[in-house]
Motif scaffolding. Structure first.
Motif, PDB file in Angstrom:
ATOM      1  N   VAL A  48       0.836  -1.197   0.000  1.00  0.00           N
ATOM      2  CA  VAL A  48       0.000   0.000   0.000  1.00  0.00           C
ATOM      3  C   VAL A  48       0.873   1.249   0.000  1.00  0.00           C
ATOM      4  O   VAL A  48       0.621   2.202  -0.741  1.00  0.00           O
ATOM      5  CB  VAL A  48      -0.956  -0.008   1.213  1.00  0.00           C
ATOM      6  CG1 VAL A  48      -1.593   1.344   1.431  1.00  0.00           C
ATOM      7  CG2 VAL A  48      -2.020  -1.079   1.026  1.00  0.00           C
ATOM      8  N   LYS A  49       1.917   1.231   0.814  1.00  0.00           N
ATOM      9  CA  LYS A  49       2.821   2.382   0.878  1.00  0.00           C
ATOM     10  C   LYS A  49       3.497   2.611  -0.475  1.00  0.00           C
ATOM     11  O   LYS A  49       3.620   3.751  -0.939  1.00  0.00           O
ATOM     12  CB  LYS A  49       3.876   2.139   1.953  1.00  0.00           C
ATOM     13  CG  LYS A  49       4.740   3.338   2.244  1.00  0.00           C
ATOM     14  CD  LYS A  49       5.782   3.046   3.281  1.00  0.00           C
ATOM     15  CE  LYS A  49       5.174   2.970   4.653  1.00  0.00           C
ATOM     16  NZ  LYS A  49       6.188   2.860   5.715  1.00  0.00           N
ATOM     17  N   GLU A  50       3.908   1.529  -1.113  1.00  0.00           N
ATOM     18  CA  GLU A  50       4.555   1.655  -2.420  1.00  0.00           C
ATOM     19  C   GLU A  50       3.591   2.210  -3.466  1.00  0.00           C
ATOM     20  O   GLU A  50       3.950   3.084  -4.262  1.00  0.00           O
ATOM     21  CB  GLU A  50       5.070   0.280  -2.858  1.00  0.00           C
ATOM     22  CG  GLU A  50       5.815   0.301  -4.173  1.00  0.00           C
ATOM     23  CD  GLU A  50       6.330  -1.064  -4.569  1.00  0.00           C
ATOM     24  OE1 GLU A  50       6.672  -1.229  -5.740  1.00  0.00           O
ATOM     25  OE2 GLU A  50       6.388  -1.957  -3.698  1.00  0.00           O
ATOM     26  N   GLN A  51       2.353   1.730  -3.479  1.00  0.00           N
ATOM     27  CA  GLN A  51       1.370   2.217  -4.443  1.00  0.00           C
ATOM     28  C   GLN A  51       1.038   3.683  -4.204  1.00  0.00           C
ATOM     29  O   GLN A  51       0.859   4.453  -5.151  1.00  0.00           O
ATOM     30  CB  GLN A  51       0.100   1.367  -4.382  1.00  0.00           C
ATOM     31  CG  GLN A  51       0.267  -0.022  -4.949  1.00  0.00           C
ATOM     32  CD  GLN A  51       0.660  -0.006  -6.411  1.00  0.00           C
ATOM     33  OE1 GLN A  51       0.185   0.819  -7.188  1.00  0.00           O
ATOM     34  NE2 GLN A  51       1.546  -0.895  -6.789  1.00  0.00           N
ATOM     35  N   ARG A  52       0.947   4.090  -2.932  1.00  0.00           N
ATOM     36  CA  ARG A  52       0.683   5.494  -2.634  1.00  0.00           C
ATOM     37  C   ARG A  52       1.809   6.377  -3.158  1.00  0.00           C
ATOM     38  O   ARG A  52       1.561   7.467  -3.695  1.00  0.00           O
ATOM     39  CB  ARG A  52       0.520   5.695  -1.135  1.00  0.00           C
ATOM     40  CG  ARG A  52      -0.795   5.166  -0.603  1.00  0.00           C
ATOM     41  CD  ARG A  52      -0.929   5.387   0.857  1.00  0.00           C
ATOM     42  NE  ARG A  52      -1.012   6.821   1.131  1.00  0.00           N
ATOM     43  CZ  ARG A  52      -0.838   7.361   2.320  1.00  0.00           C
ATOM     44  NH1 ARG A  52      -0.546   6.598   3.354  1.00  0.00           N
ATOM     45  NH2 ARG A  52      -0.939   8.659   2.493  1.00  0.00           N
ATOM     46  N   TYR A  56       1.471   9.277  -6.014  1.00  0.00           N
ATOM     47  CA  TYR A  56       1.934  10.628  -5.722  1.00  0.00           C
ATOM     48  C   TYR A  56       2.847  11.124  -6.834  1.00  0.00           C
ATOM     49  O   TYR A  56       2.697  12.248  -7.328  1.00  0.00           O
ATOM     50  CB  TYR A  56       2.664  10.646  -4.378  1.00  0.00           C
ATOM     51  CG  TYR A  56       3.319  11.962  -4.064  1.00  0.00           C
ATOM     52  CD1 TYR A  56       2.565  13.032  -3.611  1.00  0.00           C
ATOM     53  CD2 TYR A  56       4.686  12.130  -4.236  1.00  0.00           C
ATOM     54  CE1 TYR A  56       3.159  14.253  -3.328  1.00  0.00           C
ATOM     55  CE2 TYR A  56       5.291  13.332  -3.954  1.00  0.00           C
ATOM     56  CZ  TYR A  56       4.526  14.397  -3.501  1.00  0.00           C
ATOM     57  OH  TYR A  56       5.125  15.596  -3.238  1.00  0.00           O
ATOM     58  N   ILE A  57       3.769  10.284  -7.266  1.00  0.00           N
ATOM     59  CA  ILE A  57       4.696  10.675  -8.340  1.00  0.00           C
ATOM     60  C   ILE A  57       3.942  10.912  -9.633  1.00  0.00           C
ATOM     61  O   ILE A  57       4.180  11.898 -10.345  1.00  0.00           O
ATOM     62  CB  ILE A  57       5.790   9.602  -8.513  1.00  0.00           C
ATOM     63  CG1 ILE A  57       6.697   9.581  -7.280  1.00  0.00           C
ATOM     64  CG2 ILE A  57       6.605   9.853  -9.785  1.00  0.00           C
ATOM     65  CD1 ILE A  57       7.641   8.406  -7.231  1.00  0.00           C
ATOM     66  N   VAL A  63       0.418  16.999 -13.067  1.00  0.00           N
ATOM     67  CA  VAL A  63       0.249  18.419 -12.760  1.00  0.00           C
ATOM     68  C   VAL A  63       1.347  19.230 -13.439  1.00  0.00           C
ATOM     69  O   VAL A  63       1.080  20.298 -14.015  1.00  0.00           O
ATOM     70  CB  VAL A  63       0.243  18.643 -11.229  1.00  0.00           C
ATOM     71  CG1 VAL A  63       0.369  20.119 -10.885  1.00  0.00           C
ATOM     72  CG2 VAL A  63      -1.006  18.048 -10.626  1.00  0.00           C
ATOM     73  N   MET A  64       2.572  18.723 -13.402  1.00  0.00           N
ATOM     74  CA  MET A  64       3.675  19.433 -14.048  1.00  0.00           C
ATOM     75  C   MET A  64       3.440  19.550 -15.558  1.00  0.00           C
ATOM     76  O   MET A  64       3.640  20.621 -16.145  1.00  0.00           O
ATOM     77  CB  MET A  64       4.992  18.709 -13.787  1.00  0.00           C
ATOM     78  CG  MET A  64       6.200  19.410 -14.356  1.00  0.00           C
ATOM     79  SD  MET A  64       7.719  18.485 -14.117  1.00  0.00           S
ATOM     80  CE  MET A  64       7.426  17.080 -15.152  1.00  0.00           C
TER      81      MET A  64
END
Length: 72
Positions: A48-52, A56-57, A63-64
């Motif tokens: 889960v942490k890796e997917q989050r 995010y990236i 957005v960039m």
């Protein structure tokens, strides 16, 4: 040289060194399902942490690119 079942049991009892200083045998019940559950939960939390982090990236990259397109 084949050992009988009784001889194997005697050897196994001699090799057992789990007795405490008081002469009591210490027994620990291990629950493999509980240990497996913790490791499963830990693996799920890691995924889960890796997917989050990946989302995010990706969000930052999108957005960039949108901002870069608007300013160009």
């Amino acid at each position: 040289m084949e050992l009988s079942v009784n001889e194997k049991l005697k050897l196994a009892k001699k090799g057992n060194r789990k007795a405490s200083a008081a002469g009591k045998v210490q027994t620990r019940e291990r629950r493999p399902s509980a240990a497996a559950g913790r490791s499963f939960a830990r693996r799920c939390a890691s995924l889960v942490k890796e997917q989050r982090a990946r989302f995010y990236i990706m969000r930052r990259c999108v957005v960039m690119l949108i901002c870069w397109r608007d300013l160009a």
